[in-house]
Design a protein around this motif. Structure first.
Motif, PDB file in Angstrom:
ATOM      1  N   TYR A 247      38.407   9.932  58.308  1.00 39.33           N
ATOM      2  CA  TYR A 247      39.243  10.510  57.251  1.00 39.33           C
ATOM      3  C   TYR A 247      39.031   9.759  55.937  1.00 39.33           C
ATOM      4  O   TYR A 247      38.864  10.382  54.884  1.00 39.33           O
ATOM      5  CB  TYR A 247      40.727  10.462  57.648  1.00 39.33           C
ATOM      6  CG  TYR A 247      41.592  11.126  56.608  1.00 39.33           C
ATOM      7  CD1 TYR A 247      41.849  12.489  56.661  1.00 39.33           C
ATOM      8  CD2 TYR A 247      42.110  10.402  55.536  1.00 39.33           C
ATOM      9  CE1 TYR A 247      42.610  13.112  55.687  1.00 39.33           C
ATOM     10  CE2 TYR A 247      42.875  11.017  54.557  1.00 39.33           C
ATOM     11  CZ  TYR A 247      43.115  12.368  54.633  1.00 39.33           C
ATOM     12  OH  TYR A 247      43.858  12.972  53.649  1.00 39.33           O
ATOM     13  N   THR A 248      39.007   8.445  56.020  1.00 44.36           N
ATOM     14  CA  THR A 248      38.809   7.630  54.820  1.00 44.36           C
ATOM     15  C   THR A 248      37.461   7.930  54.177  1.00 44.36           C
ATOM     16  O   THR A 248      37.370   8.133  52.962  1.00 44.36           O
ATOM     17  CB  THR A 248      38.928   6.135  55.162  1.00 44.36           C
ATOM     18  OG1 THR A 248      40.258   5.884  55.632  1.00 44.36           O
ATOM     19  CG2 THR A 248      38.644   5.261  53.957  1.00 44.36           C
ATOM     20  N   ARG A 249      36.423   7.979  54.991  1.00 49.32           N
ATOM     21  CA  ARG A 249      35.079   8.224  54.471  1.00 49.32           C
ATOM     22  C   ARG A 249      34.971   9.604  53.817  1.00 49.32           C
ATOM     23  O   ARG A 249      34.379   9.753  52.755  1.00 49.32           O
ATOM     24  CB  ARG A 249      34.047   8.095  55.597  1.00 49.32           C
ATOM     25  CG  ARG A 249      32.603   8.142  55.111  1.00 49.32           C
ATOM     26  CD  ARG A 249      31.584   7.995  56.237  1.00 49.32           C
ATOM     27  NE  ARG A 249      31.594   9.145  57.138  1.00 49.32           N
ATOM     28  CZ  ARG A 249      32.174   9.168  58.351  1.00 49.32           C
ATOM     29  NH1 ARG A 249      32.784   8.107  58.828  1.00 49.32           N
ATOM     30  NH2 ARG A 249      32.128  10.248  59.095  1.00 49.32           N
TER      31      ARG A 249
ATOM     32  N   CYS B  73      38.948   9.982  51.050  1.00 49.43           N
ATOM     33  CA  CYS B  73      39.606   8.985  50.215  1.00 49.43           C
ATOM     34  C   CYS B  73      38.705   8.455  49.114  1.00 49.43           C
ATOM     35  O   CYS B  73      37.503   8.321  49.328  1.00 49.43           O
ATOM     36  CB  CYS B  73      40.109   7.823  51.071  1.00 49.43           C
ATOM     37  SG  CYS B  73      41.440   8.334  52.171  1.00 49.43           S
ATOM     38  N   PRO B  74      39.283   8.128  47.984  1.00 49.29           N
ATOM     39  CA  PRO B  74      40.687   8.348  47.667  1.00 49.29           C
ATOM     40  C   PRO B  74      40.958   9.836  47.478  1.00 49.29           C
ATOM     41  O   PRO B  74      40.128  10.573  46.943  1.00 49.29           O
ATOM     42  CB  PRO B  74      40.916   7.579  46.376  1.00 49.29           C
ATOM     43  CG  PRO B  74      39.571   7.509  45.734  1.00 49.29           C
ATOM     44  CD  PRO B  74      38.575   7.514  46.858  1.00 49.29           C
ATOM     45  N   THR B  75      42.135  10.262  47.927  1.00 52.20           N
ATOM     46  CA  THR B  75      42.528  11.655  47.766  1.00 52.20           C
ATOM     47  C   THR B  75      42.933  11.896  46.316  1.00 52.20           C
ATOM     48  O   THR B  75      43.223  10.946  45.582  1.00 52.20           O
ATOM     49  CB  THR B  75      43.718  11.999  48.687  1.00 52.20           C
ATOM     50  OG1 THR B  75      44.844  11.208  48.301  1.00 52.20           O
ATOM     51  CG2 THR B  75      43.380  11.762  50.151  1.00 52.20           C
TER      52      THR B  75
ATOM     53  N   ARG C 112      48.520   8.901  45.826  1.00 47.34           N
ATOM     54  CA  ARG C 112      47.296   9.273  46.531  1.00 47.34           C
ATOM     55  C   ARG C 112      47.079   8.321  47.700  1.00 47.34           C
ATOM     56  O   ARG C 112      47.582   7.195  47.724  1.00 47.34           O
ATOM     57  CB  ARG C 112      46.088   9.261  45.614  1.00 47.34           C
ATOM     58  CG  ARG C 112      45.581   7.883  45.282  1.00 47.34           C
ATOM     59  CD  ARG C 112      44.279   7.948  44.530  1.00 47.34           C
ATOM     60  NE  ARG C 112      43.780   6.599  44.309  1.00 47.34           N
ATOM     61  CZ  ARG C 112      42.888   6.295  43.416  1.00 47.34           C
ATOM     62  NH1 ARG C 112      42.386   7.226  42.644  1.00 47.34           N
ATOM     63  NH2 ARG C 112      42.479   5.053  43.291  1.00 47.34           N
ATOM     64  N   THR C 113      46.300   8.777  48.662  1.00 49.77           N
ATOM     65  CA  THR C 113      45.918   7.943  49.795  1.00 49.77           C
ATOM     66  C   THR C 113      44.569   7.319  49.477  1.00 49.77           C
ATOM     67  O   THR C 113      43.600   8.023  49.200  1.00 49.77           O
ATOM     68  CB  THR C 113      45.840   8.771  51.094  1.00 49.77           C
ATOM     69  OG1 THR C 113      47.106   9.383  51.320  1.00 49.77           O
ATOM     70  CG2 THR C 113      45.457   7.906  52.280  1.00 49.77           C
TER      71      THR C 113
ATOM     72  N   TYR D 210      47.143   3.274  53.290  1.00 48.03           N
ATOM     73  CA  TYR D 210      47.145   2.537  52.034  1.00 48.03           C
ATOM     74  C   TYR D 210      47.165   3.567  50.910  1.00 48.03           C
ATOM     75  O   TYR D 210      46.261   4.395  50.807  1.00 48.03           O
ATOM     76  CB  TYR D 210      45.902   1.644  51.917  1.00 48.03           C
ATOM     77  CG  TYR D 210      45.937   0.479  52.872  1.00 48.03           C
ATOM     78  CD1 TYR D 210      46.528  -0.724  52.487  1.00 48.03           C
ATOM     79  CD2 TYR D 210      45.397   0.582  54.150  1.00 48.03           C
ATOM     80  CE1 TYR D 210      46.566  -1.794  53.363  1.00 48.03           C
ATOM     81  CE2 TYR D 210      45.443  -0.486  55.034  1.00 48.03           C
ATOM     82  CZ  TYR D 210      46.027  -1.667  54.633  1.00 48.03           C
ATOM     83  OH  TYR D 210      46.084  -2.736  55.493  1.00 48.03           O
ATOM     84  N   CYS D 211      48.210   3.516  50.118  1.00 47.02           N
ATOM     85  CA  CYS D 211      48.399   4.494  49.039  1.00 47.02           C
ATOM     86  C   CYS D 211      48.560   3.774  47.715  1.00 47.02           C
ATOM     87  O   CYS D 211      48.927   2.598  47.674  1.00 47.02           O
ATOM     88  CB  CYS D 211      49.642   5.339  49.307  1.00 47.02           C
ATOM     89  SG  CYS D 211      49.602   6.175  50.899  1.00 47.02           S
ATOM     90  N   SER D 212      48.320   4.501  46.633  1.00 45.43           N
ATOM     91  CA  SER D 212      48.589   3.952  45.310  1.00 45.43           C
ATOM     92  C   SER D 212      49.349   4.994  44.506  1.00 45.43           C
ATOM     93  O   SER D 212      49.280   6.194  44.795  1.00 45.43           O
ATOM     94  CB  SER D 212      47.298   3.532  44.605  1.00 45.43           C
ATOM     95  OG  SER D 212      46.389   4.596  44.524  1.00 45.43           O
ATOM     96  N   VAL D 213      50.103   4.496  43.537  1.00 42.75           N
ATOM     97  CA  VAL D 213      50.920   5.369  42.697  1.00 42.75           C
ATOM     98  C   VAL D 213      50.595   5.129  41.232  1.00 42.75           C
ATOM     99  O   VAL D 213      50.049   4.093  40.868  1.00 42.75           O
ATOM    100  CB  VAL D 213      52.434   5.145  42.951  1.00 42.75           C
ATOM    101  CG1 VAL D 213      52.819   5.601  44.353  1.00 42.75           C
ATOM    102  CG2 VAL D 213      52.829   3.699  42.725  1.00 42.75           C
ATOM    103  N   ARG D 214      50.954   6.103  40.423  1.00 39.81           N
ATOM    104  CA  ARG D 214      50.768   6.012  38.978  1.00 39.81           C
ATOM    105  C   ARG D 214      51.957   6.683  38.304  1.00 39.81           C
ATOM    106  O   ARG D 214      52.815   7.262  38.958  1.00 39.81           O
ATOM    107  CB  ARG D 214      49.458   6.676  38.552  1.00 39.81           C
ATOM    108  CG  ARG D 214      49.474   8.176  38.733  1.00 39.81           C
ATOM    109  CD  ARG D 214      48.193   8.816  38.280  1.00 39.81           C
ATOM    110  NE  ARG D 214      48.329  10.282  38.414  1.00 39.81           N
ATOM    111  CZ  ARG D 214      47.357  11.125  38.227  1.00 39.81           C
ATOM    112  NH1 ARG D 214      46.151  10.693  37.912  1.00 39.81           N
ATOM    113  NH2 ARG D 214      47.555  12.425  38.359  1.00 39.81           N
TER     114      ARG D 214
END
Length: 131
Positions: A32-34, A37-39, A46-47, A62-66
């Motif tokens: 899934y990551t390969r 991501c990043p989505t 996003r993941t 592992y997600c990030s926000v903005r």
């Protein structure tokens, strides 16, 4: 005799090709990551990757926000809502059924885009949290 030997060898081959639930989780997380991501950002989240840890039986997102939610004070204020929503999503997620049945843990680590890598939110769900 020949038929019995053929069935025995066939069974051995099938058994040796069978992956464990841990191997499957590790493979699916990496795939899934390969592939994904990043989505793309959805609602400023996003993941970045998904990882499975064999030692702790934990499937970690592992997600990030903005934007507006990329703020420690905002996240702290809404932490309860976030945890409740993630738990509800996990309970309803049929794609994770096999892992939930195996008693895996699920973790979500949310980091800041603005403050490169600062962990804003971390939660871990055990089977008692999603059953």
């Amino acid at each position: 005799m020949r038929k019995t030997l053929f069935l025995f060898v066939g069974a051995l081959l099938l058994a040796s090709c069978h992956e464990s639930i841990e191997e499957r989780a590790r493979r699916e997380a990496a795939d899934y990551t390969r592939r994904n991501c990043p989505t793309p950002y959805i609602n400023d989240t996003r993941t970045d990757s998904i990882v499975f840890d064999d030692a702790t039986h934990t499937y970690t997102y592992y997600c990030s926000v903005r934007g507006v939610i990329d703020d420690a004070a905002f996240v702290n204020e809404h932490k309860g809502e976030m945890t409740s929503q993630l738990a509800a999503n996990l309970r309803q997620d049929t794609n994770m059924r096999v892992y939930k049945e195996a008693g895996f843990n699920f973790a979500y680590i949310v980091t800041s885009t603005k403050n490169k890598g600062e962990v804003l939110y971390l939660v871990k769900f055990t089977p008692k949290d999603y059953e």
